[in-house]
Design an enzyme around this catalytic site. Sequence first.
Site, PDB file in Angstrom:
ATOM      1  CE  LYS A   1      -1.428   1.591   4.097  1.00 18.50           C
ATOM      2  NZ  LYS A   1      -1.285   2.953   4.620  1.00 18.50           N
ATOM      3  CG  ASN A   2       2.352   2.709   3.511  1.00 17.93           C
ATOM      4  OD1 ASN A   2       1.207   3.070   3.257  1.00 17.93           O
ATOM      5  ND2 ASN A   2       2.776   2.474   4.745  1.00 17.93           N
TER       6      ASN A   2
ATOM      7  CB  CYS B   1      -4.707  10.711  12.104  1.00 16.63           C
ATOM      8  SG  CYS B   1      -3.179   9.823  12.251  1.00 16.63           S
TER       9      CYS B   1
ATOM     10  NE  ARG C   1       0.744   9.994  10.419  1.00 15.60           N
ATOM     11  CZ  ARG C   1       0.247   9.028   9.657  1.00 15.60           C
ATOM     12  NH1 ARG C   1      -0.911   8.508   9.939  1.00 15.60           N
ATOM     13  NH2 ARG C   1       0.923   8.592   8.622  1.00 15.60           N
TER      14      ARG C   1
ATOM     15  CG  ASP D   1       3.462   1.129   9.401  1.00 15.75           C
ATOM     16  OD1 ASP D   1       3.031   1.949  10.237  1.00 15.75           O
ATOM     17  OD2 ASP D   1       3.710   1.438   8.215  1.00 15.75           O
TER      18      ASP D   1
ATOM     19  NE  ARG E   1      -7.193   4.398   5.827  1.00 19.94           N
ATOM     20  CZ  ARG E   1      -6.791   5.551   6.332  1.00 19.94           C
ATOM     21  NH1 ARG E   1      -7.283   5.957   7.475  1.00 19.94           N
ATOM     22  NH2 ARG E   1      -5.913   6.293   5.707  1.00 19.94           N
TER      23      ARG E   1
END
Length: 417
Positions: free
Chosen positions: A23-24, A117, A122, A305, A397
């Site tokens: 994803k990233n 968030c 952030r 993560d 997500r």
Amino acid sequence: MPAWLEIDGGVPLRGQVAVSAAKNAALPALAAALLTSEPVHLENVPALADVATMAGLLETLGASLARDGAGMRVRVERLRSDLAPYELVSTMRASVLVLGPLVARHGSARVALPGGCAIGPRPIDQHLKGLARLGAEIVIENGYVIARASRLKGARITTDLVTVTGTENLMMAAALAEGTTLIENAAREPEVDDLAALLTAMGARIHGAGTTRLEIEGVPELAGATHRIVPDRIEAGTLIVAGAITGGDVTVTGVVPDHVSAVLAKLEECGVGLEVGPTWVRARGPARPQAADVTTSPYPGFPTDMQAQLMTLLGLADGQSRVTETIFENRFMHVAELGRMGARIETDGAIAIVQGVPGYQGAPVMASDLRASAALVLAGLAARGRTTVARVYHLDRGYERLEAKLAALGARIERRA
Ligand code: EPU
């Protein structure tokens, strides 16, 4: 009520499972398509909510996108708008990745400030400072960053901290700047490297990818390219922990083992049986994990993560572990939910002390962010009894069909809506 997952835990997972593209890496790759009027073909784009959000944002900016099997073709022949609205940026912070490309190609960008968030405040000050060094004129007005430049100019940038999307934004902007840019203290995450590979295929001149010092010789134009996105090292790590935490025997395929080496080293310390091949990792769970201390840090350190997922394993260890989160200020939201399943974890600022318990009990729990939801799924797989994980949209997500992949390994897991 949004969808939830039901897990009947206690089944040791067995078999082979393939990881999806990262994803990233997919998000910056899509943003990079803004840098050229020619088509960019990404061969393997994961079907994720965040990818759909980025695709939607690109469309509002003038892109035409088409799914092409597992891949995606993106073309931004002409930019129609320079606006990344608050509604999108507030649902996905990575929307800020359009800032660098828009200023570089279009000469202007209006991007909503992301704000805080679930995992911390952030800020994006490093993105903005870097762009200002490249000659962009930047003002903040009504919650929006407004950046303008007729043509960016190469400069020397030293970021105050290691930022992944910050490095990516600046690398994309510098690719079209006039002259040479040096980015010192650059992020070395494999996803940054992957973006450098795509940009290079588009004609950018980037040296030092994968190091803390990037040198980018700007070019007047970039061309289209075809690119294969790197495998998702966080999904790989999550699936490896799934094998280990259930005392199973799981081979995760399509992995770049170097990208998960910090995770593997820690799992080995926990007593997980590991075998590593050129593109796969086999994990066999210990009867009971051993305790271990871990501190998150930028790549090649232990990834933030994977912090929640590892903590879930440590929660079952024989002994006490200490988990230190150095990247985000508030990334222990999973702790209270794991507590509802019987975990004994106490936090004090950036430190969590995990007192291992012999087992988890199934319970209704609620996901707070993407990686926290993965951690709760892992706990549910290991627990005795039924766990329901609410707010599974967080999981969607960033994990492609996670429950289907786990079910194929024997897990009793179902999505309900
Ligand atoms: N930071 C600043 N100023 C900046 C930029 C960052 O203070 O201008 C701080 C952040 O607040 C944070 C730290 O620096 O405390 C590192 O943040 P970074 O910028 O590296 O994070 P990011 O680029 O916003 C990416 C991933 C995250 C991952 C982090 C850290 C993407 C799209 N997101 O975020 O992924 O946790 O790097 O590795 O690449 C996830 O996938 O679950 C996720 C949150």
